[in-house]
Design a protein around this motif. Structure first.
Motif, short mmCIF file in Angstrom:
data_model
loop_
_atom_site.label_atom_id
_atom_site.label_comp_id
_atom_site.label_asym_id
_atom_site.label_seq_id
_atom_site.Cartn_x
_atom_site.Cartn_y
_atom_site.Cartn_z
N ALA A 28 2.48 37.68 -25.39
CA ALA A 28 3.32 38.38 -25.00
C ALA A 28 3.34 38.39 -23.04
CB ALA A 28 2.54 39.91 -25.94
N MET A 29 2.57 37.52 -22.71
CA MET A 29 1.85 37.30 -21.22
C MET A 29 3.09 36.45 -21.37
SD MET A 29 -2.10 37.01 -21.08
CE MET A 29 -2.55 37.64 -19.35
N ALA A 30 3.70 35.65 -22.14
CA ALA A 30 4.71 34.91 -21.37
C ALA A 30 5.93 34.78 -21.12
CB ALA A 30 4.81 33.20 -21.96
N GLY A 31 5.94 36.37 -21.77
CA GLY A 31 7.54 37.08 -21.81
C GLY A 31 7.96 37.19 -23.18
N HIS A 32 6.81 37.13 -24.56
CA HIS A 32 7.72 37.03 -25.67
C HIS A 32 6.78 37.50 -26.95
CE1 HIS A 32 9.78 33.24 -24.76
NE2 HIS A 32 8.42 32.66 -23.38
N GLY A 33 7.10 38.71 -26.31
CA GLY A 33 6.78 39.96 -27.74
C GLY A 33 7.04 39.60 -28.92
N HIS A 34 5.77 40.42 -29.78
CA HIS A 34 5.95 40.24 -30.79
C HIS A 34 5.74 41.41 -31.62
CE1 HIS A 34 6.64 35.75 -31.13
NE2 HIS A 34 6.10 35.79 -30.73
N ALA A 35 5.88 41.87 -33.35
CA ALA A 35 4.88 42.92 -33.85
C ALA A 35 3.51 42.46 -35.01
CB ALA A 35 5.53 44.06 -34.18
N THR A 36 2.75 43.10 -34.77
CA THR A 36 2.08 42.33 -35.88
C THR A 36 2.27 43.60 -37.02
OG1 THR A 36 0.86 40.67 -34.42
CG2 THR A 36 0.05 41.19 -36.45
N LEU A 37 2.16 43.27 -37.79
CA LEU A 37 1.61 44.40 -38.84
C LEU A 37 0.46 44.04 -39.26
CD1 LEU A 37 1.95 47.50 -40.46
CD2 LEU A 37 3.49 45.61 -42.31
N VAL A 38 -1.04 45.03 -40.10
CA VAL A 38 -1.92 44.72 -40.32
C VAL A 38 -2.38 45.77 -41.41
CG1 VAL A 38 -4.97 45.12 -40.20
CG2 VAL A 38 -3.14 44.34 -38.27
N PHE B 104 -5.07 34.16 -33.94
CA PHE B 104 -4.09 34.61 -34.34
C PHE B 104 -3.69 35.84 -33.40
CE2 PHE B 104 -0.57 37.28 -35.94
CZ PHE B 104 0.37 36.62 -36.08
N ALA B 105 -3.93 36.33 -32.93
CA ALA B 105 -4.11 38.03 -32.11
C ALA B 105 -4.04 36.87 -30.46
CB ALA B 105 -4.41 38.29 -31.99
N ASP B 106 -4.94 36.42 -29.94
CA ASP B 106 -5.07 35.74 -28.85
C ASP B 106 -3.74 34.61 -28.12
OD1 ASP B 106 -8.00 36.71 -28.08
OD2 ASP B 106 -8.83 34.66 -29.36
N ARG B 107 -3.19 34.50 -29.93
CA ARG B 107 -1.99 33.56 -29.78
C ARG B 107 -1.32 34.58 -29.45
NH1 ARG B 107 -3.92 30.38 -33.69
NH2 ARG B 107 -2.36 31.75 -36.04
N ARG B 108 -0.86 35.22 -29.90
CA ARG B 108 0.54 36.47 -29.41
C ARG B 108 -0.21 36.71 -28.20
NH1 ARG B 108 4.13 35.07 -33.02
NH2 ARG B 108 3.65 35.21 -35.52
N LEU B 109 -1.26 37.15 -27.70
CA LEU B 109 -1.22 37.94 -27.01
C LEU B 109 -0.78 36.28 -25.41
CD1 LEU B 109 -4.94 39.48 -27.04
CD2 LEU B 109 -2.44 40.61 -26.95
N ALA B 110 -1.17 35.77 -25.80
CA ALA B 110 -0.91 34.63 -24.85
C ALA B 110 0.71 34.10 -24.91
CB ALA B 110 -1.40 33.37 -25.24
#
Length: 74
Positions: A29-39, A21-27
């Motif tokens: 973000a690299m494409a310009g689509h940032g997110h926040a993730t709460l753990v 999941f984190a790897d998908r979020r990082l990818a």
């Protein structure tokens, strides 16, 4: 190392789904689509260890990683 030093395994067990999941979020973000993730979760389940693993992946991917600490909550 003394007998009081913690011994940590470099392997993060049982967190493949979370790391993917984190790897998908990082990818994203690299494409310009940032997110926040709460753990969140119970004490002692490995949240800090998971976040450290994700931070290492982000750093390796070229991201700057910032860390903060709220300190003790009264």
């Amino acid at each position: 190392m003394t007998s009081l030093d913690p011994v940590l395994s470099p392997v993060l067990v049982g967190r493949d789904e979370h790391l993917e999941f984190a790897d998908r979020r990082l990818a994203e973000a690299m494409a310009g689509h940032g997110h926040a993730t709460l753990v969140v979760g119970e004490a002692g389940i490995g949240k800090t260890r998971l976040i450290r693993a994700i931070s290492r992946r982000a750093t390796a991917a070229g991201f700057r990683v910032a860390q903060g600490d709220l300190g003790p909550q009264d």
